[in-house]
Design an enzyme around this catalytic site. Structure first.
Site, mmCIF file in Angstrom:
data_model
loop_
_atom_site.group_PDB
_atom_site.id
_atom_site.type_symbol
_atom_site.label_atom_id
_atom_site.label_comp_id
_atom_site.label_asym_id
_atom_site.label_seq_id
_atom_site.Cartn_x
_atom_site.Cartn_y
_atom_site.Cartn_z
ATOM 1 N N ILE A 83 -8.104 -28.548 -27.479
ATOM 2 C CA ILE A 83 -7.930 -27.097 -27.414
ATOM 3 C C ILE A 83 -8.596 -26.526 -26.179
ATOM 4 C CG2 ILE A 83 -8.431 -24.913 -28.583
ATOM 5 C CD1 ILE A 83 -8.353 -26.423 -31.237
ATOM 6 N N ALA A 84 -9.861 -26.893 -25.952
ATOM 7 C CA ALA A 84 -10.615 -26.325 -24.832
ATOM 8 C C ALA A 84 -11.763 -27.248 -24.494
ATOM 9 C CB ALA A 84 -11.123 -24.924 -25.177
ATOM 10 N N GLY A 117 -15.731 -27.159 -22.570
ATOM 11 C CA GLY A 117 -16.828 -26.368 -22.037
ATOM 12 C C GLY A 117 -17.892 -27.247 -21.411
ATOM 13 N N MET A 122 -20.873 -28.039 -22.578
ATOM 14 C CA MET A 122 -21.590 -28.913 -23.494
ATOM 15 C C MET A 122 -20.666 -29.785 -24.325
ATOM 16 S SD MET A 122 -24.522 -26.371 -25.027
ATOM 17 C CE MET A 122 -24.851 -27.535 -26.334
ATOM 18 N N ALA A 123 -19.460 -29.285 -24.624
ATOM 19 C CA ALA A 123 -18.627 -29.997 -25.596
ATOM 20 C C ALA A 123 -17.155 -29.696 -25.334
ATOM 21 C CB ALA A 123 -19.009 -29.581 -27.018
ATOM 22 N N ASP A 172 -25.206 -14.873 -26.283
ATOM 23 C CA ASP A 172 -24.135 -15.193 -25.326
ATOM 24 C C ASP A 172 -22.845 -14.468 -25.700
ATOM 25 O OD1 ASP A 172 -22.366 -18.147 -24.161
ATOM 26 O OD2 ASP A 172 -23.059 -16.402 -23.057
#
Length: 657
Positions: free
Chosen positions: A24-25, A27, A29-30, A141
């Protein structure tokens, strides 16, 4: 640019339960994947920490913190967390899957939202954040990328990866971990965050929804941070005159530079937002209605012959009583026979009617079964064809009974390579009648975004400025720049190899970026003993090895004359530094200078690094001429051919004629 690589996680079974379907995406970190929970037979989103961060205790703790923070919240406007665990070297987090878009994508498509739309979104976000604040959690955030707008109308806050307990206010350099555009003044100047820091971020988000732009702009991240710390956010009505003054005041209250002048938490701001909504409604009419989408609805039907005892609680059903209206006379035997015959006739007619009814119902059921099973009314779920070639995706849709739209749509995708299908409209798993038209959405690759200037910035500031990209673990090397300074930035080219990036260059959204960070200069060990030099280099993460020795008239024996890397190029931790050690002054062979004048012999010895010594001429004749330029050397001590150390003194003998 994009990298056409196959993700090894796709198809993997995590913890013998979660089957990974697609990405899906991604980033910093993960990476988030769409997966199927085989035990409960439902789709979930599974967030898997990058493998290279598994050994980093701080990253792992932050990842686990997200699970703990979100799991403590049970609210309709917060993304639910179902599970967390470790599978081999992969730490993972299982969340509910919400097909839809982010608030950032909505703003990119529509630029400016109406005041009503902005207030509806803010109401949902504040409701979820109020639950977090009530539980003692500060998000830290908040930004449009972390507000999820589901296709079914739900609005939820996600990504509690930076969440902290409301009492954990020390930052230790983490002040810039949030996105720079939404950082509160106290986070920029002191690195301290509490519930009011979240309120400031929401105030910036509301300003952006109402105006289509952020209040502060700058070419460098530090310019934006400076404005947060020193300037006052303007009223959105200055940019968009259609914004009501009540919303202007709400934004100014939420973004006050002094935290003491802001709402204390999300609940206080939510109460004020509701008051603003009421104030903007027609004051002469009834209070504004709030439309609530309930997860389910129930209806109570009151049938003829029955009455409902109440509107709430249990429903009491009372049948109407039947009764005769005339006297009942005695029955005769013939009367009984007539009645039995009439009753039998009625039963016969009733049986025939029921037979017809049963036949008709069977025909209707069979027709309905055909209509909805294989006929025009049949339904099927849209298959997931993401990642496939458009021709292959269209063939699969047609095989499953759908019609494919003649024209494809295109969209940017940070994870699906250009030219492959990234989604369908309607989306995968939607139930449609067979024959319905499905449109393929083809990836254009990642959206191209200009690289900000990060050279010379600190690592935390650079990461914040590069929030649109996937910042990998940095490369560290020794350099003349101060320790911790970013000295290089690289991405991945179309061939999969590293490529240097510069400020202003276009690069794909969420694509990997590697920063090079200075460790400071290589320690200067020239003049130290070999042992001291090796010890200092080891402390800096380098290996010092003696690779040779040389005579030196300047360095004592055993001292380092030169230190140089074994390999050409940048010096990185673990590299070897070659050390050249002094053997002391070089030995010299005494030349034969007998027969030469004292001056000539002295000059030859000094040219070899030796010193000449001789007695003064005491003969009275020496006073009348230059005796050193005339008298010849008769002997030397040490004798010619002797080996002496550089700097030694040679005794000259001469004779006066």
């Amino acid at each position: 640019m994009s990298v056409n690589q196959t993700d090894p996680m796709i198809g993997r079974l995590i913890d013998d339960r979660y089957q990974v379907r697609s990405r899906i995406a991604r980033g910093g970190m993960a990476t988030v994947y769409l997966a199927t929970d085989l035990r409960l037979e439902r789709r979930v989103a599974i967030k898997i920490m990058h493998g290279h961060l598994a050994d980093d205790a701080s990253f792992k703790e932050r990842f686990i913190q997200e699970a703990r923070s979100a799991a403590r919240l049970a609210h309709p406007n917060v993304v639910n967390v179902f599970d967390q665990g470790q599978d081999d070297d992969s730490a993972y987090l299982v969340m509910e899957y919400l097909p839809g878009i982010t608030l950032r994508e909505l703003l990119q498509d529509h630029k400016v939202l109406t005041p009503e739309q902005a207030m509806d979104i803010m109401e949902a976000v504040l409701a979820g954040l109020a639950a977090a604040h009530r539980a003692g959690i500060v998000h830290r955030d908040l930004k449009p990328e972390n507000v999820l707008l589901a296709d079914d109308g739900r609005i939820k806050i996600g990504d509690f990866g930076l969440a902290r307990a409301a009492t954990a206010n020390t930052a230790t350099g983490a002040a810039l971990l949030g996105t720079i555009a939404y950082l509160s003044p106290e986070l920029v100047t002191r690195g301290i965050a509490d519930t009011r820091s979240d309120i400031y971020a929401l105030g910036i988000m509301l300003y952006e929804m109402l105006t289509g732009e952020q209040p502060y702009k700058g070419d460098q991240p530090m310019q934006i941070a400076y404005q947060h710390a020193n300037d006052t956010v303007p009223a959105p009505g200055i940019v968009n005159p259609s914004v009501p003054v009540e919303l202007d005041e709400l934004v100014l209250w939420a973004t006050a530079r002094d935290p003491e002048h802001r709402p204390r938490d999300a609940r206080a701001l939510l109460d004020q937002l509701l008051d603003v909504q009421r104030a903007l409604a027609d004051p002469s009419g009834p209070p504004p209605n709030r439309t609530m989408v309930l997860p389910s609805a129930a209806a109570t039907a009151v049938l003829p012959g029955f009455s409902a005892a109440g509107a709430t609680g249990d429903t009491e059903v009372v049948p109407r009583a039947r009764h005769r209206t005339g006297p009942v006379g005695p029955a005769t035997e013939d009367g009984n026979a007539d009645r039995l015959q009439a009753l039998a006739a009625r039963r016969h007619r009733r049986g025939a009617i029921w037979l017809v009814v049963v036949v008709v119902l069977a025909l209707l059921a069979g027709g309905a079964g055909w209509y909805f099973g294989s006929g025009p009314g049949a339904q099927a779920q849209v298959p997931d064809v993401s990642g496939k070639d458009p021709a292959a995706a269209a063939a699969q849709l047609i095989d499953e009974g759908f019609t494919v739209a003649p024209d494809n749509r295109s969209d940017f995708s940070p994870v699906v390579p250009a030219g492959q299908v990234t989604a369908t409209d309607p989306q995968a798993s939607t139930a449609l009648q067979k024959g319905s038209t499905v449109t393929l959405v083809v990836s254009q690759g990642p959206r191209q975004i200009a690289i900000p200037e990060v050279l010379g910035a600190t690592l935390d500031a650079a990461r914040a400025a590069l929030s649109d990209f996937s910042v990998e673990e940095p490369v560290r090397q020794f350099d003349a720049k101060d320790e911790g300074t970013v000295i290089g930035i690289a991405g991945v080219g179309g061939d999969g190899n590293a490529v240097g990036l510069s400020a202003g260059a276009e690069y794909g959204e969420q694509q990997p970026i590697t920063l090079t960070v200075s460790l400071g200069p290589v320690p200067d060990v020239v003049g130290q003993t070999l042992e001291d030099a090796q010890s200092e280099l080891t402390g800096a993460g380098l290996v010092g090895t003696q690779s040779g020795s040389e005579y030196s008239g300047e360095m004592e024996a055993g001292s380092v004359i030169r230190a140089q890397p074994t390999e050409q190029g940048p010096v990185t931790p673990g590299d070897t530094i070659d050390l050249i050690v002094s053997d002391g002054p070089a030995p010299v062979t005494v030349p034969d200078v007998t027969g030469q004048t004292i001056d000539d012999a002295t000059a030859q010895l000094e040219a070899l690094g030796l010193f000449a010594d001789f007695d003064d001429c005491l003969n009275f004749t020496c006073a009348f001429y230059d005796w050193k330029a005339s008298l010849p050397v008769t002997a030397t001590d040490p004798a010619p051919g002797s080996v002496v150390a550089a700097g030694s003194t040679i005794r000259l003998s001469y004779r006066v004629e």
